[in-house]
Design an enzyme around this catalytic site. Sequence first.
Site, PDB file in Angstrom:
ATOM      1  N   HIS A  30      -0.924  -7.788   0.558  1.00  0.00           N
ATOM      2  CA  HIS A  30      -1.213  -9.223   0.705  1.00  0.00           C
ATOM      3  C   HIS A  30      -2.545  -9.513   0.016  1.00  0.00           C
ATOM      4  O   HIS A  30      -3.591  -9.063   0.480  1.00  0.00           O
ATOM      5  CB  HIS A  30      -1.203  -9.595   2.190  1.00  0.00           C
ATOM      6  CG  HIS A  30       0.157  -9.404   2.794  1.00  0.00           C
ATOM      7  ND1 HIS A  30       1.072 -10.439   2.893  1.00  0.00           N
ATOM      8  CD2 HIS A  30       0.792  -8.291   3.246  1.00  0.00           C
ATOM      9  CE1 HIS A  30       2.204  -9.956   3.405  1.00  0.00           C
ATOM     10  NE2 HIS A  30       2.066  -8.668   3.623  1.00  0.00           N
ATOM     11  N   ARG A  31      -2.466 -10.233  -1.105  1.00  0.00           N
ATOM     12  CA  ARG A  31      -3.618 -10.372  -1.999  1.00  0.00           C
ATOM     13  C   ARG A  31      -4.309 -11.721  -1.926  1.00  0.00           C
ATOM     14  O   ARG A  31      -5.531 -11.803  -1.969  1.00  0.00           O
ATOM     15  CB  ARG A  31      -3.150 -10.198  -3.467  1.00  0.00           C
ATOM     16  CG  ARG A  31      -2.466  -8.923  -3.778  1.00  0.00           C
ATOM     17  CD  ARG A  31      -1.554  -9.056  -4.998  1.00  0.00           C
ATOM     18  NE  ARG A  31      -0.355  -9.813  -4.666  1.00  0.00           N
ATOM     19  CZ  ARG A  31       0.587 -10.162  -5.526  1.00  0.00           C
ATOM     20  NH1 ARG A  31       0.464  -9.828  -6.786  1.00  0.00           N
ATOM     21  NH2 ARG A  31       1.646 -10.852  -5.123  1.00  0.00           N
ATOM     22  N   ASN A  34      -7.892 -16.399   5.596  1.00  0.00           N
ATOM     23  CA  ASN A  34      -8.006 -17.759   6.111  1.00  0.00           C
ATOM     24  C   ASN A  34      -6.698 -18.114   6.843  1.00  0.00           C
ATOM     25  O   ASN A  34      -5.709 -17.382   6.745  1.00  0.00           O
ATOM     26  CB  ASN A  34      -8.389 -18.734   4.981  1.00  0.00           C
ATOM     27  CG  ASN A  34      -7.317 -18.842   3.916  1.00  0.00           C
ATOM     28  OD1 ASN A  34      -6.151 -19.135   4.217  1.00  0.00           O
ATOM     29  ND2 ASN A  34      -7.691 -18.602   2.663  1.00  0.00           N
ATOM     30  N   ARG A  80      -4.299 -20.097   6.304  1.00  0.00           N
ATOM     31  CA  ARG A  80      -3.098 -20.201   5.468  1.00  0.00           C
ATOM     32  C   ARG A  80      -2.597 -18.817   5.040  1.00  0.00           C
ATOM     33  O   ARG A  80      -1.402 -18.516   5.134  1.00  0.00           O
ATOM     34  CB  ARG A  80      -3.398 -21.049   4.225  1.00  0.00           C
ATOM     35  CG  ARG A  80      -2.160 -21.320   3.413  1.00  0.00           C
ATOM     36  CD  ARG A  80      -2.501 -22.059   2.125  1.00  0.00           C
ATOM     37  NE  ARG A  80      -1.320 -22.570   1.472  1.00  0.00           N
ATOM     38  CZ  ARG A  80      -1.336 -23.199   0.300  1.00  0.00           C
ATOM     39  NH1 ARG A  80      -2.481 -23.396  -0.333  1.00  0.00           N
ATOM     40  NH2 ARG A  80      -0.213 -23.638  -0.240  1.00  0.00           N
ATOM     41  N   ARG A 117       5.460 -10.382   8.000  1.00  0.00           N
ATOM     42  CA  ARG A 117       5.246  -9.148   8.769  1.00  0.00           C
ATOM     43  C   ARG A 117       5.457  -9.297  10.272  1.00  0.00           C
ATOM     44  O   ARG A 117       5.734  -8.291  10.933  1.00  0.00           O
ATOM     45  CB  ARG A 117       3.826  -8.620   8.517  1.00  0.00           C
ATOM     46  CG  ARG A 117       3.495  -8.385   7.050  1.00  0.00           C
ATOM     47  CD  ARG A 117       4.377  -7.340   6.387  1.00  0.00           C
ATOM     48  NE  ARG A 117       3.983  -7.100   5.001  1.00  0.00           N
ATOM     49  CZ  ARG A 117       4.552  -6.200   4.213  1.00  0.00           C
ATOM     50  NH1 ARG A 117       5.561  -5.463   4.641  1.00  0.00           N
ATOM     51  NH2 ARG A 117       4.140  -6.044   2.967  1.00  0.00           N
TER      52      ARG A 117
HETATM   53  C1  LIG Z   1      10.248  -6.405   4.280  1.00  0.00           C
HETATM   54  C2  LIG Z   1       9.402  -6.156   3.076  1.00  0.00           C
HETATM   55  C3  LIG Z   1       9.788  -5.205   2.159  1.00  0.00           C
HETATM   56  C4  LIG Z   1       9.025  -4.954   1.007  1.00  0.00           C
HETATM   57  N1  LIG Z   1       9.408  -3.996   0.131  1.00  0.00           N
HETATM   58  C5  LIG Z   1       8.674  -3.754  -0.977  1.00  0.00           C
HETATM   59  C6  LIG Z   1       9.028  -2.748  -1.920  1.00  0.00           C
HETATM   60  O1  LIG Z   1      10.029  -2.069  -1.766  1.00  0.00           O
HETATM   61  N2  LIG Z   1       8.236  -2.546  -3.005  1.00  0.00           N
HETATM   62  C7  LIG Z   1       7.113  -3.298  -3.229  1.00  0.00           C
HETATM   63  O2  LIG Z   1       6.440  -3.097  -4.226  1.00  0.00           O
HETATM   64  N3  LIG Z   1       6.735  -4.253  -2.342  1.00  0.00           N
HETATM   65  C8  LIG Z   1       7.474  -4.497  -1.241  1.00  0.00           C
HETATM   66  N4  LIG Z   1       7.067  -5.442  -0.336  1.00  0.00           N
HETATM   67  C9  LIG Z   1       5.814  -6.163  -0.589  1.00  0.00           C
HETATM   68  C10 LIG Z   1       6.085  -7.555  -1.164  1.00  0.00           C
HETATM   69  O3  LIG Z   1       6.718  -7.491  -2.432  1.00  0.00           O
HETATM   70  C11 LIG Z   1       4.763  -8.328  -1.303  1.00  0.00           C
HETATM   71  O4  LIG Z   1       3.925  -7.638  -2.208  1.00  0.00           O
HETATM   72  C12 LIG Z   1       4.023  -8.465  -0.012  1.00  0.00           C
HETATM   73  O5  LIG Z   1       4.902  -8.862   1.020  1.00  0.00           O
HETATM   74  C13 LIG Z   1       2.921  -9.522  -0.145  1.00  0.00           C
HETATM   75  O6  LIG Z   1       3.544 -10.771  -0.306  1.00  0.00           O
HETATM   76  P1  LIG Z   1       2.995 -11.827  -1.344  1.00  0.00           P
HETATM   77  O7  LIG Z   1       2.917 -11.264  -2.712  1.00  0.00           O
HETATM   78  O8  LIG Z   1       3.821 -13.076  -1.160  1.00  0.00           O
HETATM   79  O9  LIG Z   1       1.542 -12.104  -0.715  1.00  0.00           O
HETATM   80  P2  LIG Z   1       0.167 -12.350  -1.454  1.00  0.00           P
HETATM   81  O10 LIG Z   1      -0.166 -11.244  -2.357  1.00  0.00           O
HETATM   82  O11 LIG Z   1      -0.825 -12.644  -0.372  1.00  0.00           O
HETATM   83  O12 LIG Z   1       0.433 -13.633  -2.304  1.00  0.00           O
HETATM   84  C14 LIG Z   1       0.645 -14.895  -1.641  1.00  0.00           C
HETATM   85  C15 LIG Z   1       1.351 -15.820  -2.609  1.00  0.00           C
HETATM   86  O13 LIG Z   1       0.483 -16.110  -3.704  1.00  0.00           O
HETATM   87  C16 LIG Z   1       1.251 -16.171  -4.888  1.00  0.00           C
HETATM   88  N5  LIG Z   1       0.829 -15.089  -5.795  1.00  0.00           N
HETATM   89  C17 LIG Z   1       0.017 -14.044  -5.481  1.00  0.00           C
HETATM   90  N6  LIG Z   1      -0.185 -13.279  -6.562  1.00  0.00           N
HETATM   91  C18 LIG Z   1       0.533 -13.823  -7.552  1.00  0.00           C
HETATM   92  C19 LIG Z   1       0.766 -13.480  -8.910  1.00  0.00           C
HETATM   93  N7  LIG Z   1       0.217 -12.395  -9.474  1.00  0.00           N
HETATM   94  N8  LIG Z   1       1.557 -14.271  -9.645  1.00  0.00           N
HETATM   95  C20 LIG Z   1       2.121 -15.370  -9.116  1.00  0.00           C
HETATM   96  N9  LIG Z   1       1.977 -15.766  -7.829  1.00  0.00           N
HETATM   97  C21 LIG Z   1       1.169 -14.992  -7.071  1.00  0.00           C
HETATM   98  C22 LIG Z   1       2.711 -16.045  -4.491  1.00  0.00           C
HETATM   99  O14 LIG Z   1       3.236 -17.325  -4.233  1.00  0.00           O
HETATM  100  C23 LIG Z   1       2.619 -15.266  -3.202  1.00  0.00           C
HETATM  101  O15 LIG Z   1       3.746 -15.437  -2.343  1.00  0.00           O
HETATM  102  C24 LIG Z   1       7.832  -5.693   0.798  1.00  0.00           C
HETATM  103  C25 LIG Z   1       7.456  -6.668   1.720  1.00  0.00           C
HETATM  104  C26 LIG Z   1       8.222  -6.903   2.848  1.00  0.00           C
HETATM  105  C27 LIG Z   1       7.766  -7.953   3.840  1.00  0.00           C
END
Ligand SMILES: Cc1cc2nc3c(=O)[nH]c(=O)nc-3n(C[C@H](O)[C@H](O)[C@H](O)COP(=O)(O)OP(=O)(O)OC[C@H]3O[C@@H](n4cnc5c(N)ncnc54)[C@H](O)[C@@H]3O)c2cc1C
Length: 224
Positions: free
Chosen positions: A80-81, A174, A176, A185
């Site tokens: 979560h970035r 934060n 959000r 999660r």
């Molecule tokens: C059930 C489950 C299974 C998963 N399985 C895998 C897996 O097998 N392999 C794997 O690698 N990961 C896996 N993940 C991790 C998943 O792919 C996400 O990396 C992780 O859930 C963080 O979500 P996020 O990127 O939406 O959140 P954040 O990194 O917090 O980003 C929040 C939002 O910001 C935007 N954002 C952030 N960075 C970017 C970017 N570079 N470009 C465009 N928009 C961006 C997007 O809208 C994103 O939803 C899994 C997650 C879950 C919950």
Amino acid sequence: VSSPVFIDSGVTLVESNASDEMVVRAARVSTGSAAKPFEDGGAQLIGYLMRERHGSPFEHGMFTFHVTAPLFVAAQWMRHRAGHSYNMESGRYSEAGPEFYAGTAWRTQTGKPGHYEFKFLDGPAVQVAERIYRESVTAAWTAYQNLLLRGVAKEQARMVLPESKMTSFYWTCNPRSLMHFLSLRATLAAQTDIATLAFDVFDAFANVMPVTAREFIINSQVAP
Ligand SMILES: Cc1cc2nc3c(=O)[nH]c(=O)nc-3n(C[C@H](O)[C@H](O)[C@H](O)COP(=O)(O)OP(=O)(O)OC[C@H]3O[C@@H](n4cnc5c(N)ncnc54)[C@H](O)[C@@H]3O)c2cc1C
């Protein structure tokens, strides 16, 4: 050479600076009424912002948590970035402690990725799985200590430690970004070992921002 210690994971709220009122004030800036008295608890406006996914008013605030978890949970967490900051225990600067993850109930996994079905192991298989796990951790922990005794650097000796090695980190986000984390999660679709902690995070969040937390749930736990 010592024995490993098996412990549970945990999360505690270190500090927060966030409120439902702040969300309302931030949203009202757009109409020049940020200073308007906060009378109705904000439910109507917060509900509207949540439903329509006007997310930015929820970015004014912060939560800092201290998380103790196995390495594999930390790896999932740190995916979560956006809007998240982390500081983590170092395996280079400090010698690893003997703590390893006690784990959750042993389960089987059937089906395809994304649609797995989990069932608890039962009968003697539970004791067998537990024994295999503890023996392998003990062997890894012994190897780590032996490498250190032979003068190997901490940063290399840690290579033998398994994903169940406990670590700890500070996590700041934060409201959000916290809700986005919870949407992914604090759900049965997430691995139990992170979901259990995410439910505790939700409780802490709901204590600090009761109206926002309620509207988040009403909005099917979709982050704005
Ligand atoms: C059930 C489950 C299974 C998963 N399985 C895998 C897996 O097998 N392999 C794997 O690698 N990961 C896996 N993940 C991790 C998943 O792919 C996400 O990396 C992780 O859930 C963080 O979500 P996020 O990127 O939406 O959140 P954040 O990194 O917090 O980003 C929040 C939002 O910001 C935007 N954002 C952030 N960075 C970017 C970017 N570079 N470009 C465009 N928009 C961006 C997007 O809208 C994103 O939803 C899994 C997650 C879950 C919950």
